[in-house]
Motif scaffolding. Sequence first.
Motif, PDB file in Angstrom:
ATOM      1  N   CYS A 187     -65.091 -57.438   8.469  1.00  0.00           N
ATOM      2  CA  CYS A 187     -64.058 -57.132   9.470  1.00  0.00           C
ATOM      3  C   CYS A 187     -63.413 -55.772   9.250  1.00  0.00           C
ATOM      4  CB  CYS A 187     -63.004 -58.233   9.466  1.00  0.00           C
ATOM      5  SG  CYS A 187     -63.695 -59.860   9.836  1.00  0.00           S
ATOM      6  N   GLY A 188     -63.054 -55.467   8.011  1.00  0.00           N
ATOM      7  CA  GLY A 188     -62.392 -54.198   7.731  1.00  0.00           C
ATOM      8  C   GLY A 188     -63.303 -52.998   7.905  1.00  0.00           C
ATOM      9  N   ILE A 224     -58.132 -61.138  12.603  1.00  0.00           N
ATOM     10  CA  ILE A 224     -59.275 -60.839  11.750  1.00  0.00           C
ATOM     11  C   ILE A 224     -59.789 -62.145  11.141  1.00  0.00           C
ATOM     12  CG2 ILE A 224     -60.028 -59.538   9.713  1.00  0.00           C
ATOM     13  CD1 ILE A 224     -59.157 -57.780  12.037  1.00  0.00           C
ATOM     14  N   ARG A 277     -63.815 -52.017  11.459  1.00  0.00           N
ATOM     15  CA  ARG A 277     -62.650 -51.359  12.062  1.00  0.00           C
ATOM     16  C   ARG A 277     -62.350 -50.023  11.387  1.00  0.00           C
ATOM     17  NH1 ARG A 277     -58.019 -53.469  11.161  1.00  0.00           N
ATOM     18  NH2 ARG A 277     -58.649 -54.581   9.314  1.00  0.00           N
ATOM     19  N   SER A 324     -55.626 -57.919  -1.276  1.00  0.00           N
ATOM     20  CA  SER A 324     -55.273 -57.965   0.155  1.00  0.00           C
ATOM     21  C   SER A 324     -56.445 -58.373   1.028  1.00  0.00           C
ATOM     22  CB  SER A 324     -54.717 -56.615   0.618  1.00  0.00           C
ATOM     23  OG  SER A 324     -53.554 -56.288  -0.091  1.00  0.00           O
ATOM     24  N   SER A 343     -61.249 -49.488   8.436  1.00  0.00           N
ATOM     25  CA  SER A 343     -60.013 -49.570   7.664  1.00  0.00           C
ATOM     26  C   SER A 343     -60.213 -48.838   6.342  1.00  0.00           C
ATOM     27  CB  SER A 343     -59.665 -51.036   7.397  1.00  0.00           C
ATOM     28  OG  SER A 343     -58.741 -51.164   6.337  1.00  0.00           O
ATOM     29  N   GLN A 344     -59.325 -47.901   6.026  1.00  0.00           N
ATOM     30  CA  GLN A 344     -59.444 -47.148   4.777  1.00  0.00           C
ATOM     31  C   GLN A 344     -59.355 -48.068   3.571  1.00  0.00           C
ATOM     32  OE1 GLN A 344     -56.514 -44.012   4.945  1.00  0.00           O
ATOM     33  NE2 GLN A 344     -57.889 -42.673   6.107  1.00  0.00           N
ATOM     34  N   ARG A 345     -58.444 -49.037   3.624  1.00  0.00           N
ATOM     35  CA  ARG A 345     -58.305 -49.982   2.518  1.00  0.00           C
ATOM     36  C   ARG A 345     -59.597 -50.772   2.322  1.00  0.00           C
ATOM     37  NH1 ARG A 345     -53.524 -54.175   2.916  1.00  0.00           N
ATOM     38  NH2 ARG A 345     -54.710 -54.813   4.725  1.00  0.00           N
ATOM     39  N   SER A 346     -60.228 -51.172   3.419  1.00  0.00           N
ATOM     40  CA  SER A 346     -61.464 -51.935   3.322  1.00  0.00           C
ATOM     41  C   SER A 346     -62.634 -51.075   2.864  1.00  0.00           C
ATOM     42  CB  SER A 346     -61.786 -52.587   4.665  1.00  0.00           C
ATOM     43  OG  SER A 346     -60.825 -53.579   4.951  1.00  0.00           O
ATOM     44  N   HIS A 359     -62.891 -57.705   4.009  1.00  0.00           N
ATOM     45  CA  HIS A 359     -63.021 -56.254   3.868  1.00  0.00           C
ATOM     46  C   HIS A 359     -64.393 -55.769   4.331  1.00  0.00           C
ATOM     47  CE1 HIS A 359     -59.244 -55.298   1.983  1.00  0.00           C
ATOM     48  NE2 HIS A 359     -59.426 -56.189   1.024  1.00  0.00           N
TER      49      HIS A 359
END
Length: 154
Positions: free
Chosen positions: A118-119, A40, A122, A109, A124-127, A115
Amino acid sequence: MSLLGTSLPGFPDAAPLAGLAGGVLIGLAAAVMLLGAGRIAGVSGIAARAFGISASSLPRAAAWAFVIGLPLGALIVMNLSGAATPDFAGPVPLVIAGLIVGIGTRLGSGCTSGHGVCGMSRLSQRSLVATATFMATGFATVAAMNLLGIEVLS
């Protein structure tokens, strides 16, 4: 006025085409990093690798090339486009601000670029949560400043 400097009605300092071009380049860089290096393109993680704070599969030389290339690329574009030189508060406030941002990226993080670009791409739940938090905090800050009569844009 250049094509990339075209502004929006009511927003004389806006440059939507320049923003679009920058966004495309950021997305392209993230895709090349993911497909080429298998990682990433989050700036905070790459910077941490460059400074030896964290371990990853990315060679430190590549991390340093990325970290040095960020401001160098901006400087090259600024010089080629004839953009105004930005005003800085000075080296001490910049270092202090950078350290505070660095602490925040370790706690969160990742940074907004990691986030948000890139996040989010993808899913990403966290992002998704982090980016929603960044945006909500920004909206709330602008609303609070407007209520207090503090001019947000000059």
